[in-house]
Every structure is written in C-alpha cells, then in structure tokens.
Design a protein around this motif. Structure first.
Motif, PDB file in Angstrom:
ATOM      1  N   PHE A  80       0.904  -1.273  -0.161  1.00 41.83           N
ATOM      2  CA  PHE A  80       0.120   0.085   0.044  1.00 41.83           C
ATOM      3  C   PHE A  80       0.643   1.189   0.066  1.00 41.83           C
ATOM      4  O   PHE A  80       0.209   2.360   0.002  1.00 41.83           O
ATOM      5  CB  PHE A  80      -1.054  -0.249   0.866  1.00 41.83           C
ATOM      6  N   GLY A  81       2.178   1.237   0.067  1.00 41.18           N
ATOM      7  CA  GLY A  81       2.830   2.308   0.421  1.00 41.18           C
ATOM      8  C   GLY A  81       3.352   3.177   1.372  1.00 41.18           C
ATOM      9  O   GLY A  81       2.764   2.195   2.381  1.00 41.18           O
ATOM     10  N   ASN A  82       4.498   3.728   1.495  1.00 40.56           N
ATOM     11  CA  ASN A  82       4.086   4.133   2.684  1.00 40.56           C
ATOM     12  C   ASN A  82       3.131   5.025   3.528  1.00 40.56           C
ATOM     13  O   ASN A  82       4.282   6.544   3.052  1.00 40.56           O
ATOM     14  CB  ASN A  82       6.101   4.438   3.379  1.00 40.56           C
ATOM     15  N   ASN A  83       2.654   4.932   4.173  1.00 39.21           N
ATOM     16  CA  ASN A  83       1.153   6.083   4.153  1.00 39.21           C
ATOM     17  C   ASN A  83       0.795   5.655   5.252  1.00 39.21           C
ATOM     18  O   ASN A  83       0.375   4.719   6.312  1.00 39.21           O
ATOM     19  CB  ASN A  83       0.608   6.431   3.029  1.00 39.21           C
ATOM     20  N   THR A  84      -0.659   6.158   5.808  1.00 42.41           N
ATOM     21  CA  THR A  84      -1.520   6.637   6.860  1.00 42.41           C
ATOM     22  C   THR A  84      -2.260   5.339   7.298  1.00 42.41           C
ATOM     23  O   THR A  84      -2.423   4.572   7.977  1.00 42.41           O
ATOM     24  CB  THR A  84      -2.397   7.564   6.725  1.00 42.41           C
TER      25      THR A  84
END
Length: 142
Positions: A80-84
């Motif tokens: 999901f990526g480096n995110n919230t």
C-alpha cells in the motif's frame, strides 16, 4: 521502499521503535495495570511481581512486539506504500494479535476486569499505531 528487507535497516528501525514501545509498556504497566491487578487479585500472594526475571521476560515480550510491528509495517507498506493507511493497518493488526487477544483471554479467565481492559486496550492501540508511525518515518528516511 525496497522489495526485499534490508536486515541492517530492519534492526536499526526495530531498535529505535523499541524506545517508544518500552516507554509505553512501562508506563501502562506501572501506572495502570499493576496497581489495578494487585487490587483485583489481592487474594493471590505476590500477584503482578516485578523482579529481574519478570523484567527480563517483559523485555523479550517488548522486543518481539517491536519486531512484529516493524516487520508487519514493512510488509503492508510493500503493498500500500508508506502512508497513513499502512500505518493504521499495521498498528491495528499488531494490536489485535498481541493486546486484544491477551486482554480478552485474561478477562475470560477472570484474571482481569473489563474495566481495566477498557483502559489498557486503547492505550495499547495508541502504542502500536505510534510505533507503526515511527517505523514509517524511519523507513522513509533511508
């Protein structure tokens, strides 16, 4: 982020995140859990002791928890990526695996009260989400 985990980076991130996890665990245990447990289980001698052996076991628990949080965050961020979103997924999953199951088991065996679990669980959730956030920032820096 890299598609294969860098062991050195993982170890450094785990070490740095463990500062937060240990501080959070010590605060929750000494300020909330230990006093309430000693009152609730007063009929049991030496309940909720704190000596070097117990302290060492909690150190192992904290290390496993921290490594799990960092690893789960890394896995989730690969998808999901480096995110919230990744922070919340990793923090929530680790909270459920470590703390929700633990407290439901303790209450189910009548070794703790729901009133204590309902205080400890949100604090533990905050701990795992903040730990995931710290891991996120540390992985983003490298």
């Amino acid at each position: 982020m890299e598609s294969s985990i860098n062991i050195k980076q993982f170890a450094i991130v785990t070490l740095l995140v463990s500062i937060w996890v240990n501080a959070s665990e010590v605060f929750r245990y000494f300020i909330i859990v230990m006093p309430k447990t000693r009152i609730y289980l007063a009929a049991i001698s030496e309940v909720a002791p704190m000596d070097w052996g117990v302290f060492a076991i909690w150190g192992i628990w904290d290390t496993i928890l921290t490594a799990l949080i960092v690893f789960v965050f890394w896995i989730v961020s690969q998808n999901f990526g480096n995110n919230t979103r990744s922070i919340l997924i990793a923090g929530t999953l680790c909270w459920a695996l470590f703390f929700l199951l633990f407290w439901v088991g303790m209450v189910n065996m009548n070794l703790a009260q729901w009133s204590l679990a309902l205080i400890a669980l949100p604090l533990a959730f905050l701990e795992t989400v903040v730990a995931s956030f710290i891991a996120s920032r540390l992985f983003a820096r490298s």
